[in-house]
Design an enzyme around this catalytic site. Structure first.
Site, PDB file in Angstrom:
ATOM      1  N   HIS A 112     -13.626   3.637  -7.651  1.00 23.66           N
ATOM      2  CA  HIS A 112     -15.077   3.391  -7.727  1.00 23.66           C
ATOM      3  C   HIS A 112     -15.733   4.359  -8.681  1.00 23.66           C
ATOM      4  CE1 HIS A 112     -13.453   2.666  -3.653  1.00 23.66           C
ATOM      5  NE2 HIS A 112     -13.943   1.472  -3.916  1.00 23.66           N
TER       6      HIS A 112
ATOM      7  N   GLU B 176     -13.908  10.278   2.481  1.00 21.83           N
ATOM      8  CA  GLU B 176     -14.011  10.153   1.034  1.00 21.83           C
ATOM      9  C   GLU B 176     -15.392  10.484   0.510  1.00 21.83           C
ATOM     10  OE1 GLU B 176     -10.856   6.932   0.409  1.00 21.83           O
ATOM     11  OE2 GLU B 176     -12.848   6.076   0.187  1.00 21.83           O
TER      12      GLU B 176
ATOM     13  N   ARG C 136      -0.886  -0.786  -8.801  1.00 19.74           N
ATOM     14  CA  ARG C 136      -2.251  -0.372  -8.467  1.00 19.74           C
ATOM     15  C   ARG C 136      -2.305   1.159  -8.525  1.00 19.74           C
ATOM     16  NH1 ARG C 136      -3.634  -1.575  -2.530  1.00 19.74           N
ATOM     17  NH2 ARG C 136      -3.944  -3.688  -3.302  1.00 19.74           N
TER      18      ARG C 136
ATOM     19  N   LYS D 138      -6.517   7.139  -6.549  1.00 19.02           N
ATOM     20  CA  LYS D 138      -6.457   8.608  -6.541  1.00 19.02           C
ATOM     21  C   LYS D 138      -5.602   9.106  -5.368  1.00 19.02           C
ATOM     22  CE  LYS D 138     -10.807   9.425  -8.940  1.00 19.02           C
ATOM     23  NZ  LYS D 138     -12.111  10.107  -8.945  1.00 19.02           N
TER      24      LYS D 138
ATOM     25  N   ASP E 274       0.850  -1.197   0.000  1.00 21.55           N
ATOM     26  CA  ASP E 274       0.000   0.000   0.000  1.00 21.55           C
ATOM     27  C   ASP E 274       0.882   1.243   0.000  1.00 21.55           C
ATOM     28  OD1 ASP E 274      -2.346  -1.421   0.123  1.00 21.55           O
ATOM     29  OD2 ASP E 274      -2.706  -1.092   2.262  1.00 21.55           O
TER      30      ASP E 274
HETATM   31  C1  LIG Z   1      -8.331  -1.409  -4.026  1.00 23.10           C
HETATM   32  C2  LIG Z   1      -8.001  -0.072  -3.479  1.00 23.10           C
HETATM   33  C3  LIG Z   1      -6.811   0.119  -2.818  1.00 23.10           C
HETATM   34  C4  LIG Z   1      -6.462   1.379  -2.362  1.00 23.10           C
HETATM   35  N1  LIG Z   1      -5.232   1.563  -1.784  1.00 23.10           N
HETATM   36  C5  LIG Z   1      -4.851   2.823  -1.454  1.00 23.10           C
HETATM   37  C6  LIG Z   1      -3.528   3.094  -1.017  1.00 23.10           C
HETATM   38  O1  LIG Z   1      -2.669   2.212  -0.910  1.00 23.10           O
HETATM   39  N2  LIG Z   1      -3.205   4.376  -0.720  1.00 23.10           N
HETATM   40  C7  LIG Z   1      -4.119   5.408  -0.823  1.00 23.10           C
HETATM   41  O2  LIG Z   1      -3.767   6.566  -0.556  1.00 23.10           O
HETATM   42  N3  LIG Z   1      -5.389   5.159  -1.199  1.00 23.10           N
HETATM   43  C8  LIG Z   1      -5.769   3.910  -1.528  1.00 23.10           C
HETATM   44  N4  LIG Z   1      -7.052   3.693  -1.956  1.00 23.10           N
HETATM   45  C9  LIG Z   1      -8.090   4.754  -1.797  1.00 23.10           C
HETATM   46  C10 LIG Z   1      -8.121   5.691  -2.970  1.00 23.10           C
HETATM   47  O3  LIG Z   1      -6.948   6.449  -3.009  1.00 23.10           O
HETATM   48  C11 LIG Z   1      -9.321   6.651  -2.889  1.00 23.10           C
HETATM   49  O4  LIG Z   1      -9.257   7.400  -1.720  1.00 23.10           O
HETATM   50  C12 LIG Z   1     -10.657   5.940  -2.937  1.00 23.10           C
HETATM   51  O5  LIG Z   1     -10.635   4.839  -3.779  1.00 23.10           O
HETATM   52  C13 LIG Z   1     -11.725   6.923  -3.462  1.00 23.10           C
HETATM   53  O6  LIG Z   1     -11.417   7.336  -4.771  1.00 23.10           O
HETATM   54  P1  LIG Z   1     -12.266   6.880  -6.063  1.00 23.10           P
HETATM   55  O7  LIG Z   1     -11.282   6.615  -7.153  1.00 23.10           O
HETATM   56  O8  LIG Z   1     -13.143   5.756  -5.735  1.00 23.10           O
HETATM   57  O9  LIG Z   1     -13.053   8.150  -6.524  1.00 23.10           O
HETATM   58  P2  LIG Z   1     -13.840   9.315  -5.779  1.00 23.10           P
HETATM   59  O10 LIG Z   1     -13.388  10.573  -6.436  1.00 23.10           O
HETATM   60  O11 LIG Z   1     -13.797   9.201  -4.292  1.00 23.10           O
HETATM   61  O12 LIG Z   1     -15.326   8.994  -6.194  1.00 23.10           O
HETATM   62  C14 LIG Z   1     -15.720   9.265  -7.511  1.00 23.10           C
HETATM   63  C15 LIG Z   1     -17.087   8.690  -7.780  1.00 23.10           C
HETATM   64  O13 LIG Z   1     -17.109   7.271  -7.503  1.00 23.10           O
HETATM   65  C16 LIG Z   1     -18.395   6.906  -7.050  1.00 23.10           C
HETATM   66  N5  LIG Z   1     -18.319   6.396  -5.682  1.00 23.10           N
HETATM   67  C17 LIG Z   1     -17.283   6.517  -4.823  1.00 23.10           C
HETATM   68  N6  LIG Z   1     -17.575   5.922  -3.643  1.00 23.10           N
HETATM   69  C18 LIG Z   1     -18.823   5.431  -3.763  1.00 23.10           C
HETATM   70  C19 LIG Z   1     -19.705   4.729  -2.892  1.00 23.10           C
HETATM   71  N7  LIG Z   1     -19.356   4.430  -1.620  1.00 23.10           N
HETATM   72  N8  LIG Z   1     -20.902   4.379  -3.360  1.00 23.10           N
HETATM   73  C20 LIG Z   1     -21.301   4.700  -4.622  1.00 23.10           C
HETATM   74  N9  LIG Z   1     -20.504   5.379  -5.479  1.00 23.10           N
HETATM   75  C21 LIG Z   1     -19.301   5.739  -5.060  1.00 23.10           C
HETATM   76  C22 LIG Z   1     -19.235   8.167  -7.076  1.00 23.10           C
HETATM   77  O14 LIG Z   1     -19.858   8.264  -8.343  1.00 23.10           O
HETATM   78  C23 LIG Z   1     -18.193   9.248  -6.926  1.00 23.10           C
HETATM   79  O15 LIG Z   1     -18.605  10.520  -7.390  1.00 23.10           O
HETATM   80  C24 LIG Z   1      -7.395   2.452  -2.489  1.00 23.10           C
HETATM   81  C25 LIG Z   1      -8.598   2.263  -3.147  1.00 23.10           C
HETATM   82  C26 LIG Z   1      -8.905   1.029  -3.662  1.00 23.10           C
HETATM   83  C27 LIG Z   1     -10.193   0.866  -4.407  1.00 23.10           C
END
Ligand SMILES: Cc1cc2nc3c(=O)[nH]c(=O)nc-3n(C[C@H](O)[C@H](O)[C@H](O)COP(=O)(O)OP(=O)(O)OC[C@H]3O[C@@H](n4cnc5c(N)ncnc54)[C@H](O)[C@@H]3O)c2cc1C
Length: 309
Positions: free
Chosen positions: A228, A293, A185, A188, A135
């Site tokens: 997501h 988030e 991986r 954001k 991570d």
């Molecule tokens: C597998 C995985 C591993 C990760 N590992 C790390 C790591 O090592 N370090 C780190 O800093 N971060 C990590 N993250 C977290 C990541 O950095 C983001 O903070 C998190 O994924 C939210 O960003 P997003 O890309 O989903 O988009 P966002 O900009 O948060 O969301 C964009 C859109 O996605 C949809 N959405 C988001 N959440 C939901 C929900 N709960 N229900 C319905 N729709 C939703 C909505 O349409 C929203 O407008 C990880 C995430 C994942 C999925």
């Protein structure tokens, strides 16, 4: 607007003590975490694998300042990997490791301790027949984490790394890490970062995510699209097509409990969909980052709080 205070609270022992005792906390935590014990982790993994998902398991914990605790976390991963091997789940389930949980912050010796502990975990993964992804935490750890990843990759070339699109540096890191077989991986980024190192607006972060994805999809590695966001997922699919990638040369990843319908839709297209599945007692920091988030998560939490009082 609440993102900054929630992320600050994620690092505050006082806020931790308060939030952990609130009655509705547990119900909401259960939406994001498999449970506290190894058995819970294995049971939920088994269920999700049965539903066509791949898994990456995270033994919760971070920021340890105690060498014994760091060693115990490595031992917990060894037990987990042993259980995945025994249950036949290792083919579809790997582990994710935070270096700060295995010693990275233990003063002058921290990097060496983290490297040794991560090496133990990678050896156990090799024995189980699966992989490990490191991570990524806040930007002060990026160089150290990528340095340790490079050292580990000499012995464990399948080791995955995480890159965060919100950092200005990440497009260049993607180019560096897009070599043959490199598992990256792309997310954001989940931490509160200063303007000097990170894009601040969603638009800038999204544009950076797409530039980074282009690097990874055009490269020779194995991109892991961790988001997501429907737009990012759509663009990833298009870029994969334009780069003539087959479905088994990249994967999508989402957090446990988030957008299960979309997870299923992607499984139904034949794509690989991996779920990040945390378990263990140290859920506080992880839980607060999920609240930060998404306003809907926070609103749900506050509504539950209001109902109880
Ligand atoms: C597998 C995985 C591993 C990760 N590992 C790390 C790591 O090592 N370090 C780190 O800093 N971060 C990590 N993250 C977290 C990541 O950095 C983001 O903070 C998190 O994924 C939210 O960003 P997003 O890309 O989903 O988009 P966002 O900009 O948060 O969301 C964009 C859109 O996605 C949809 N959405 C988001 N959440 C939901 C929900 N709960 N229900 C319905 N729709 C939703 C909505 O349409 C929203 O407008 C990880 C995430 C994942 C999925």
């Amino acid at each position: 607007m609440l993102r900054a205070p929630l992320l600050a609270a994620a690092r505050s022992p006082r806020a931790r003590a308060v939030v952990q005792q609130l009655p509705p906390t547990r119900a909401l935590v259960e939406r994001f975490v498999a449970g506290e014990g190894l058995d819970d982790a294995v049971a939920v993994t088994d269920e999700l694998v049965g539903a066509g998902r791949r898994i990456t398991l995270d033994h919760l914990g971070e920021d340890t300042r105690d060498a014994a605790q760091a060693a115990e976390t490595a031992a917990a991963y060894e037990r987990l990997l042993g259980a995945l091997k025994e249950t036949g789940l290792a083919e579809r389930a790997e582990v994710s490791v935070k270096l700060s949980a295995v010693g990275q912050f233990l003063g002058a010796d921290g990097e060496r301790v983290a490297l040794d502990n991560a090496r133990r975990i990678c050896a156990a993964a090799t024995d189980a027949g699966t992989t490990v992804t490191l991570d990524m935490e806040d930007h002060t750890t990026t160089d150290s984490t990528l340095g340790i990843a490079r050292e580990l990759r000499a012995d464990f070339p399948w080791l995955g790394v995480v890159l965060q699109a919100y950092l200005h540096r990440t497009e260049a890191d993607c180019a560096d890490f897009a070599g043959p077989g490199s598992r990256v991986r792309l997310c954001k980024g989940a931490y509160q970062e200063p303007v000097s190192v990170a894009f601040q607006s969603k638009r800038e972060v999204d544009l950076s995510y797409v530039r980074c994805l282009k690097q990874l999809m055009r490269g020779e590695g194995y991109p892991m699209v961790a988001s997501h966001d429907p737009r990012m997922i759509r663009i990833a699919g298009q870029l994969a097509q334009w780069s003539n990638r087959k479905l088994d040369t990249f994967e999508y990843q989402m957090l446990y409990g988030i957008r299960p319908d979309e997870q299923q839709r992607l499984v139904d297209t034949g794509a690989t969909m991996r779920i990040y599945l945390p378990y263990g007692g140290e859920w506080y920091g992880y839980f607060m980052r999920r609240l930060a988030e998404r306003p809907a998560n926070l609103a749900f939490f506050l509504r539950a709080l209001a109902t109880k009082n």
